[in-house]
Structures are given as structure tokens and as C-alpha cells.
Design a protein around this motif. Structure first.
Motif, PDB file in Angstrom:
ATOM      1  N   ASN A 295     -60.908 -67.746   0.790  1.00 33.98           N
ATOM      2  CA  ASN A 295     -61.703 -66.884   0.297  1.00 33.98           C
ATOM      3  C   ASN A 295     -61.491 -66.343  -1.224  1.00 33.98           C
ATOM      4  O   ASN A 295     -62.140 -66.001  -1.856  1.00 33.98           O
ATOM      5  CB  ASN A 295     -61.405 -65.541   0.818  1.00 33.98           C
ATOM      6  CG  ASN A 295     -61.908 -65.649   2.415  1.00 33.98           C
ATOM      7  OD1 ASN A 295     -63.094 -65.277   2.620  1.00 33.98           O
ATOM      8  ND2 ASN A 295     -61.030 -65.605   3.296  1.00 33.98           N
ATOM      9  N   ALA A 296     -60.046 -67.046  -1.823  1.00 34.99           N
ATOM     10  CA  ALA A 296     -59.945 -67.034  -3.256  1.00 34.99           C
ATOM     11  C   ALA A 296     -60.786 -67.775  -4.072  1.00 34.99           C
ATOM     12  O   ALA A 296     -60.793 -69.063  -3.884  1.00 34.99           O
ATOM     13  CB  ALA A 296     -58.456 -67.083  -3.501  1.00 34.99           C
ATOM     14  N   LYS A 297     -61.413 -67.200  -5.032  1.00 35.51           N
ATOM     15  CA  LYS A 297     -62.295 -68.196  -5.997  1.00 35.51           C
ATOM     16  C   LYS A 297     -61.212 -69.112  -6.585  1.00 35.51           C
ATOM     17  O   LYS A 297     -60.345 -68.739  -7.466  1.00 35.51           O
ATOM     18  CB  LYS A 297     -63.055 -67.398  -6.806  1.00 35.51           C
ATOM     19  CG  LYS A 297     -64.094 -66.468  -6.001  1.00 35.51           C
ATOM     20  CD  LYS A 297     -65.027 -65.615  -7.018  1.00 35.51           C
ATOM     21  CE  LYS A 297     -66.096 -64.773  -6.366  1.00 35.51           C
ATOM     22  NZ  LYS A 297     -66.853 -64.076  -7.228  1.00 35.51           N
ATOM     23  N   GLY A 298     -61.297 -70.269  -6.827  1.00 40.20           N
ATOM     24  CA  GLY A 298     -60.642 -71.219  -7.588  1.00 40.20           C
ATOM     25  C   GLY A 298     -59.532 -71.808  -6.767  1.00 40.20           C
ATOM     26  O   GLY A 298     -58.706 -72.337  -7.690  1.00 40.20           O
TER      27      GLY A 298
ATOM     28  N   ALA B 157     -57.281 -63.334 -10.565  1.00 39.58           N
ATOM     29  CA  ALA B 157     -57.013 -62.883 -12.195  1.00 39.58           C
ATOM     30  C   ALA B 157     -56.160 -64.045 -12.512  1.00 39.58           C
ATOM     31  O   ALA B 157     -56.310 -64.544 -13.733  1.00 39.58           O
ATOM     32  CB  ALA B 157     -56.516 -61.634 -12.085  1.00 39.58           C
ATOM     33  N   ALA B 158     -55.019 -64.372 -11.967  1.00 41.24           N
ATOM     34  CA  ALA B 158     -54.154 -65.362 -12.241  1.00 41.24           C
ATOM     35  C   ALA B 158     -54.751 -66.773 -12.502  1.00 41.24           C
ATOM     36  O   ALA B 158     -54.462 -67.460 -13.501  1.00 41.24           O
ATOM     37  CB  ALA B 158     -52.769 -65.443 -11.542  1.00 41.24           C
ATOM     38  N   ILE B 159     -55.433 -67.122 -11.540  1.00 44.25           N
ATOM     39  CA  ILE B 159     -56.394 -68.482 -11.626  1.00 44.25           C
ATOM     40  C   ILE B 159     -57.200 -68.579 -12.597  1.00 44.25           C
ATOM     41  O   ILE B 159     -57.244 -69.603 -13.346  1.00 44.25           O
ATOM     42  CB  ILE B 159     -56.963 -68.697 -10.384  1.00 44.25           C
ATOM     43  CG1 ILE B 159     -56.008 -68.822  -9.061  1.00 44.25           C
ATOM     44  CG2 ILE B 159     -57.933 -69.899 -10.320  1.00 44.25           C
ATOM     45  CD1 ILE B 159     -56.689 -68.992  -7.900  1.00 44.25           C
ATOM     46  N   ASP B 160     -57.910 -67.385 -13.024  1.00 47.24           N
ATOM     47  CA  ASP B 160     -58.866 -67.371 -14.145  1.00 47.24           C
ATOM     48  C   ASP B 160     -58.253 -67.413 -15.365  1.00 47.24           C
ATOM     49  O   ASP B 160     -58.484 -68.001 -16.531  1.00 47.24           O
ATOM     50  CB  ASP B 160     -59.679 -65.945 -14.227  1.00 47.24           C
ATOM     51  CG  ASP B 160     -60.577 -65.962 -13.060  1.00 47.24           C
ATOM     52  OD1 ASP B 160     -61.239 -67.013 -12.485  1.00 47.24           O
ATOM     53  OD2 ASP B 160     -61.278 -64.929 -12.628  1.00 47.24           O
ATOM     54  N   ALA B 161     -56.819 -66.823 -15.604  1.00 49.06           N
ATOM     55  CA  ALA B 161     -56.050 -67.058 -16.548  1.00 49.06           C
ATOM     56  C   ALA B 161     -55.515 -68.282 -17.131  1.00 49.06           C
ATOM     57  O   ALA B 161     -54.796 -68.555 -17.981  1.00 49.06           O
ATOM     58  CB  ALA B 161     -55.078 -65.894 -16.541  1.00 49.06           C
TER      59      ALA B 161
ATOM     60  N   LEU C 169     -55.059 -58.338  -3.038  1.00 50.26           N
ATOM     61  CA  LEU C 169     -54.217 -59.564  -3.198  1.00 50.26           C
ATOM     62  C   LEU C 169     -55.150 -60.720  -3.761  1.00 50.26           C
ATOM     63  O   LEU C 169     -54.780 -61.407  -4.625  1.00 50.26           O
ATOM     64  CB  LEU C 169     -53.621 -60.139  -1.841  1.00 50.26           C
ATOM     65  CG  LEU C 169     -52.396 -61.288  -2.002  1.00 50.26           C
ATOM     66  CD1 LEU C 169     -51.379 -60.989  -2.990  1.00 50.26           C
ATOM     67  CD2 LEU C 169     -51.899 -61.704  -0.630  1.00 50.26           C
ATOM     68  N   ILE C 170     -56.274 -60.840  -3.061  1.00 54.18           N
ATOM     69  CA  ILE C 170     -57.299 -61.811  -3.629  1.00 54.18           C
ATOM     70  C   ILE C 170     -57.605 -61.424  -5.202  1.00 54.18           C
ATOM     71  O   ILE C 170     -57.579 -62.520  -5.851  1.00 54.18           O
ATOM     72  CB  ILE C 170     -58.486 -61.786  -2.808  1.00 54.18           C
ATOM     73  CG1 ILE C 170     -58.261 -62.180  -1.439  1.00 54.18           C
ATOM     74  CG2 ILE C 170     -59.897 -62.127  -3.473  1.00 54.18           C
ATOM     75  CD1 ILE C 170     -58.525 -63.912  -1.321  1.00 54.18           C
TER      76      ILE C 170
END
Length: 526
Positions: free
Chosen positions: A199-202, A166-170, A160-161
Motif C-alpha cells: 500500500n505504500a507508494k514507492g 513522506a520519507a520515500i518522497d524525500a 504510518l503509511i
């Protein structure tokens, strides 16, 4: 007194993402035409919700047209369209949302093992690649993109992380964590949101959202727990409508945050005095009545029948109410007279009807009141008038008018307006017949009844229930007469007869109270 609109900062503002027109509308029994959707959208605009998810543009031409219609007319809230995680869906949403001043594309893909294996037949890597590519495309056509990992609650946390990152980076600005099947618990979802935020980057650059279903009856509780875990957007629907058992109820979540601001220390920008209006609008366009015991907006939400409760409410409503009815746009608290009611409530209601009564008069009528209450669910104002004045009719009428003949006419093949011919008879023997036009035949019948009885009434609420086992239609009409409400009930075989009979009963109540209150509104008389 609770305020209904306050300014909030980003840290203490919980966005309300209303999905009545999308998730709510796709539930069986709640399908809406474009015109119906616009009625609800206008109510949501009045409520001042942050985001309106207007539909799923790629689902059908009709849904695309509805999204476009809402986007063209509604200003204030952001208008959103749902899309599967593919380019064609996102292009369809972008086209439908083009007229909106503020727009959002909400895209999703399943991430749980069940969705990956049984529905998508895709590997973890394939899904991550698709999230990166398609969310990036969505951002290229719409600045505001929300991403949902469908069935997030049953998705492995480490994966899930990865999906979220991936969505945040996009370029996604909102990350929604849906409890797609209503499986989670309050402790579990609070912990999950806290984990993701940490824990999630961004994570600090996006808004986390919660979307809970009510399969275990916990959608509102779980949504509020998610907010405690760091969510700052609640996805919800008016009256809690939605797939299967429904979604988080908008009115319940909003009023929980407002009433218990001391606990949550968070606010929405919703104008709470518009809540009841929105709830009624949805009930009318979907033909699904609000359950009587529905929290916040149900008929019983601010009603009291038990004598102990009525005594407390009459002394100080804070004894049994944690909210003001007016704060959600409902009429003030309702004292419902029934077999559990006491003398204080009876006296209060009689005086509210315009009668000056002594304590002895209340003592005198109370045994008859109790006897009547034992035979029916609710003692009406008309019943009280009969008890106080002794002017009751043997057939149960409160007022002087009887229906004698009802003729309804509608012709779909010419331009003739619907009309009704109504004949009524007064107790004094006067018989009157009036023909009246209307928007529909029943509307015309109501207008004719008002003309005959000389009552400037208009329909406020009309509830019709077909009881198949008994072969009857039960109707309840509430009419507005110069700002005052009067109600009437009926039971007939035919739906039109039931509607008109209930309207006449309400008119009779208005006439009885109007006539009786003049001579006896004097302490010396009663």
C-alpha cells in the motif's frame, strides 16, 4: 553440509544491519570504550555483515569519536550513525562518518500517539513536514539514508503509511519499521509488512527493514516473520544485547535463515563460521559472559549429558543436532559427562584422551564414575584420568603440582612491568620458584606456572564469578596446550588466588594426561 557464504540476488538476500555498537552498547552494563568498539567492529567485519551501526554521533564527543574510528578503519560493511530527525544530529553523523568508504545516516522520529502526545508534543502534520524537510537534508549530505518511524507497531496504519511515503518522497532508501517496545506478535508483524509493501507508494523502490525488541521474548521470531512479510533487512545485535530485554539476536536470526533455507528460501552474506568468534569478542570486552544455554553460541548449544542423547550423537550427530558446531565456529559437539551419562559416552571420552580401554575396564570404572557424578555437576577429563589410572590425589588434584605461594606485583607509578613470583611443589618433593613478567600480574602468574610445570599452555577462557552470599570467587580456566584444551576449576576468597588456582588445576590436568597416556596407550595395559 550447510555452506557458510553464498552469492545471493537482491530478491533473496536479507541484509544484516548490526546495531551491537549502538542499540546494544547503550544498554546498561554494556557500555564500550572506543578500543572495545573497534574490537567488536573488526569481528563484524570478519562476519561480513552488510551494515554496522557504529553509534549515535550526536550523543557525546566519545560516541562521535567511536563512530569516526570505526569509519576510518573498517572496510567492507557500510558504516552507519544514528541521528534524531534534526539538522544538528545529521550534521554530527555526517562529520563522524566522513572517513568511511560506504556510509549511511539512520534518522528517526516517533509516530505513535504516545510519542506524538507525551514525548514530542507535535501534531501529525508537524511530524510529516519535519520528515519531508529533514530527510531531504540528510540525503543532501549522504546518499544512503534510512528512516525509522519510532514505535511504528503502535502507530495507526493510515498515518504510518503517510510517514513512510513522506520519507520515500524525500529520498530515503531504507524504511525501518521498529517494534520499539517489543509489543508485537508474529502474525501481526507479518501482516503489517505485507500491508506496507502493498500500500505504500514507492515501496518497490526501497528496502524494508525490521527492528524488534525482546520484551516478550519474541524478537527473533518477529524479525523472521517480518522477513516473510517482505522485509529484506534485519536489525540485530550480537548475543541479542540492547535496550531492556535486548534486540533480535544476530546469530539466531542468521542461523535460522541458514538452517531453514528450505522454508525461508532466503540467505544472508554472513560468514557463519565467524559467529562464535564475534560472540566471544563481545562477551570479553563487555565483561558479560555468554549464558550457558544461549542458542547458537552458548556452552550448552552443542553439548550433551543425557545418556540417550550421547549414544545417538556418537552414532550420528544428526539424531540430536540440526546444525554443525563448526558451522558457527565452535569446537565440535561436546559430550559432557555427568550423572545422566552412559557407558558409551564414558568409553568414547576415555579413548579420546588417548587410552585404549576394554569393555570390561569401562564396566569396572562405571560405578565409581556414577558415584562421582552424583556429587558434582560435571566429571572432568582429569577425573576420568584418575578413574582409569587409579592415580588420583587425596586432595582432588589430577596432577603432581601444588601451589605453595603466590605473589603478584604491579606498580602504577613507575615503568616496572607487572610481574609474579610463584612457588609450586611437586609430589616428589621438588619445590620450584619462578618470577615472570606479563601484561598484567595474573598473566605473569600464568606464565610462571607454565615455566615451573614445563607446560606450553596459554589461557583460552577464564570465567570468574563472585558468589556474594558465600563470600567466595569461583573460577574456571580453559588452557590451550599445543592445540588441546584442558580445564580447571577453583574456589577461593580472593579473585587473583581463584584465577591462578584454576589455571594450576588445568595445568595439572594437562600434565596428568600427558604423563599417563604414554605408558598406558597400549591395549594390553588396561
Amino acid at each position: 553440509m550447510m555452506t557458510t557464504e553464498t552469492k545471493t540476488t537482491d530478491d533473496d538476500h536479507v541484509k544484516i544491519f548490526d546495531t551491537t555498537l549502538r542499540d546494544g552498547e547503550q544498554a546498561p552494563g554494556f557500555s564500550m570504550s572506543t578500543d572495545a568498539k573497534l574490537i567488536v567492529a573488526r569481528a563484524l567485519q570478519e562476519l561480513n555483515v552488510d551494515i554496522i551501526e557504529a553509534g549515535f554521533a550526536a550523543a557525546s564527543p566519545g560516541d562521535s569519536a567511536s563512530v569516526s574510528a570505526v569509519a576510518s578503519e573498517i572496510e567492507g560493511p557500510t558504516i552507519c550513525s544514528l541521528s534524531r530527525l534534526n539538522v544538528a544530529d545529521i550534521e554530527a553523523s555526517a562529520r563522524a562518518l566522513e572517513p568511511a568508504k560506504k556510509k549511511r545516516i539512520h534518522t528517526f522520529i516517533g509516530t505513535s500517539p504516545t510519542h506524538r502526545d507525551a514525548k514530542l508534543k507535535m501534531s501529525k502534520i508537524q511530524i510529516l513536514d519535519k520528515i519531508s524537510d529533514v530527510v531531504k537534508f540528510a540525503v543532501s549530505v549522504c546518499d544512503d539514508v534510512e528512516f525509522s518511524p519510532e514505535d511504528a507497531i503502535r502507530t495507526e496504519r493510515d498515518y504510518l503509511i503517510e510517514a513512510i511515503e513522506a520519507a520515500i518522497d524525500a529520498g530515503a532508501k531504507t524504511i525501518n519499521i521498529p517494534d520499539t517496545v517489543g509489543y508485537t506478535t508474529t502474525e501481526e508483524i507479518l501482516d503489517l509488512f505485507s500491508f506496507l509493501k502493498e500500500n505504500a507508494k514507492g515501496a518497490e523502490d526501497v528496502t524494508f527493514s525490521t527492528h524488534c525488541h525482546d520484551d516478550l521474548g519474541m524478537a527473533v521470531a518477529n524479525s523472521l516473520a517480518a522477513v516473510r512479510g517482505g522485509a529484506r533487512q534485519i536489525e540485530c545485535a550480537i548475543n541479542g544485547i540492547g535496550e531492556r530485554a535486548g534486540n533480535c539476536s544476530m546469530e539466531e536470526a542468521v542461523m535460522a535463515l541458514a538452517t531453514r533455507r528450505d522454508f525461508y528460501k532466503l540467505e544472508t552474506q554472513v560468514k557463519t563460521t565467524k559467529i562464535y568468534q564475534a560472540s566471544v569478542a563481545l562477551a570479553r570486552v563487555t565483561h558479560n559472559p555468554i549464558p550457558r544455554n544461549k542458542a547458537i553460541v552458548g556452552k550448552n548449544a552443542f553439548a550433551h549429558e543425557a545418556g540417550i542423547h550421547q549414544h545417538g550423537i556418537l552414532a550420528d550427530r544428526r539424531t540430536y543436532e540440526i546444525m554443525d558446531a563448526e558451522s558457527v565456529g565452535m569446537p565440535s559437539n561436546s559430550i559432557v559427562l555427568g550423572k545422566h551419562s552412559g557407558k558409551h559416552a564414558v568409553a568414547s571420552r576415555v579413548e579420546a584422551l588417548g587410552f585404549k580401554v576394554s569393555k570390561q575396564k569401562v564396566e569396572d570404572i562405571f560405578p565409581a564414575f556414577k558415584s562421582l557424578a552424583d556429587t558434582c555437576r560435571e566429571v572432568t577429563d582429569a577425573d576420568l584420568v584418575k578413574l582409569v589410572t587409579g592415580n588420583g590425589k587425596t586432595d582432588g588434584r589430577a596432577g603432581p603440582w601444588r601451589m605453595r605461594k603466590t605473589e603478584l606485583h604491579v606498580d602504577f607509578e613507575d615503568d616496572t612491568r607487572p610481574h609474579a613470583r610463584i612457588t609450586m611443589e611437586h609430589d616428589n618433593g621438588d619445590r620450584r620458584t619462578v618470577t615472570h613478567e606479563g601484561e598484567g600480574p595474573i598473566d605473569a602468574a600464568f606464565a610462571a606456572v607454565c615455566t615451573i610445570a614445563d607446560v606450553p599452555g596459554r589461557i583460552h577462557v577464564l570465567d570468574l564469578h563472585h558468589v556474594a552470599a558465600e563470600g567466595v570467587v569461583r573460577a574456571e580456566a580453559v588452557i590451550d596446550v599445543e592445540g588441546k584444551h584442558f580445564s580447571g576449576k577453583s574456589e577461593e576468597v580472593d579473585i587473583a588466588d581463584a584465577a591462578v588456582a584454576a589455571f594450576v588445576a588445568a595445568v595439572n590436568q594437562a600434565v596428568a594426561i600427558r604423563v599417563s597416556s604414554v605408558p598406558i596407550n597400549n591395549e594390553a595395559v588396561i
